[in-house]
Design a protein around this motif. Structure first.
Motif, PDB file in Angstrom:
ATOM      1  N   UNK A 110       0.849  -1.208   0.000  1.00 46.77           N
ATOM      2  CA  UNK A 110       0.000   0.000   0.000  1.00 46.77           C
ATOM      3  C   UNK A 110       0.883   1.258   0.000  1.00 46.77           C
ATOM      4  N   UNK A 111       1.951   1.241   0.829  1.00 45.91           N
ATOM      5  CA  UNK A 111       2.841   2.408   0.882  1.00 45.91           C
ATOM      6  C   UNK A 111       3.492   2.670  -0.480  1.00 45.91           C
ATOM      7  N   UNK A 112       3.896   1.578  -1.160  1.00 46.98           N
ATOM      8  CA  UNK A 112       4.552   1.748  -2.476  1.00 46.98           C
ATOM      9  C   UNK A 112       3.565   2.316  -3.491  1.00 46.98           C
ATOM     10  N   UNK A 113       2.318   1.849  -3.436  1.00 47.98           N
ATOM     11  CA  UNK A 113       1.309   2.357  -4.377  1.00 47.98           C
ATOM     12  C   UNK A 113       1.070   3.842  -4.117  1.00 47.98           C
ATOM     13  N   UNK A 114       0.952   4.202  -2.840  1.00 47.73           N
ATOM     14  CA  UNK A 114       0.698   5.616  -2.511  1.00 47.73           C
ATOM     15  C   UNK A 114       1.885   6.494  -2.885  1.00 47.73           C
TER      16      UNK A 114
END
Ligand code: SAM
Length: 338
Positions: A198-202
């Motif tokens: 999720x952090x990488x997508x954001x």
């Protein structure tokens, strides 16, 4: 310690954020804005004001008429996860540790583990936040560019592994700083991997950064990477030599591993510095118990001294270990070349 637990409530329930967003509020207003019960809102606000964390306009006003404010200087330590002064993560970690105290008492008697995932989601999130400020703020954009040969190799585009990656901030920081690289993050913990994705997508780097739940001691990926990192995890591993050996196998000849781990004193001393006291407290309460999952565990603990790490590295086949000239109050950066 008691006030630390009340900060956890303010952080988790979004009370500080509401005060910061809305300006001075009464207890009924805070309750209505955040969906908490009004009597609890009043007690928490009075306690926070008594502790000097929030301000109050008129102490002699009727309890529900008093307006409570959030001082500007308190937003950074309580609301900004990318600030080095962010203390909410520490409060969260102590709550997580308090939740496993019965298991810790048993472990002290039996010699068994309290596994990392037993500490729960709060601990995993807190761990990610401990290092977020410097990983996002300096690792890819300041620390590594200060090492010319590493900077040159990373700039040219290489394959990087982030081992025991947690919630992914090191991998994300590297991918943002070096647009030609790809990064694969590995961690045993499924929840960490879920947050990391999720952090990488954001962060907009999910096309070049992948995360997988995997044991780092598994040497399946031979000579697949040019560069690897292990951030604040070697001392947590039950088998640090096996993992370092597997990383060596994962690296291509000439590849480089950077390990960040605790900036401990050279030898045991007592009484010790504030920093060493903090390391020891986390060691007793979390890092050592989470590594005791195997009778053959190295049982390192948070206070991994430089010579201990160098011994692990040599045993794993790394002949070259040096300490990088990176200034950090809590961590030491080791360089290992294959
Ligand atoms: C203290 S955390 C550090 C996480 C991350 N590097 C950071 O700086 O936030 C240690 C991590 O090591 C992971 N870990 C422990 N043993 C492992 C193993 N054998 N293989 C992969 N990950 C492991 C845990 O799941 C945990 O996420």
């Amino acid at each position: 310690m008691s006030e630390v637990l009340t900060v956890y409530l303010g952080d988790t329930l979004g009370l500080y954020r509401a005060l910061d967003r809305n300006g001075p509020m009464t207890a009924p207003q805070l309750a209505s804005e955040t969906g908490i019960f009004p009597r609890y809102a009043r007690e928490w606000l009075e306690q926070q004001a008594a502790a000097g964390i929030v301000t109050v306009d008129h102490v002699s006003a009727e309890p529900d008429q008093r307006r409570y404010g959030f001082p500007t200087g308190h937003a950074e330590p309580l609301l900004d996860p990318e600030s080095p002064y962010w203390i909410a993560a520490f409060c969260k970690s102590f709550v997580a540790i308090a939740g496993v105290m019965p298991e810790l008492v048993s472990a002290f008697r039996s010699g068994g583990p309290v596994p990392w995932d037993a500490y729960g989601r709060d601990m995993i999130e807190a761990q990610g936040d401990f290092n977020r400020w410097w990983l996002v703020g300096s690792f890819g954009t300041g620390y590594l560019p200060s090492i010319p040969d590493l900077h040159e190799r990373l700039s040219s585009g290489v394959k990087v592994a982030d081992v025991a990656c947690g919630v992914g901030w090191a991998a994300i920081s590297l991918a943002r700083a070096y647009p030609n690289i790809t990064v694969d993050g590995f961690d045993l913990d499924e929840y960490s991997i879920e947050i990391a994705r999720r952090n990488a997508a954001e962060a907009g780097v999910a096309d070049r950064v992948t995360f997988e739940a995997r044991d780092a001691a598994d040497p399946a990926l031979r000579e697949a990477f040019d560069f690897a990192t292990v951030i604040e995890a070697i001392h947590d591993l039950s088998q640090p030599v096996a993992v370092l050996g597997a990383i060596r196998e994962m690296l291509k000849p000439g590849g480089t591993l950077i390990v960040a781990d605790e900036r401990t004193e050279d030898a045991f001393t007592a009484p010790a510095s504030e920093t060493e006291r903090l390391f020891y407290a986390y060691s007793v309460l979390c890092c050592l118990p989470s590594a005791m999952d195997d009778p053959s565990s190295a049982a390192t603990g948070t206070v991994m001294r430089q010579d201990t790490f160098e011994g692990y590295a040599k045993e794993a086949g790394f002949d070259e270990v040096s300490v990088l000239p990176i200034e950090h109050d809590f961590l030491r950066f080791y360089r290992l070349d294959r």
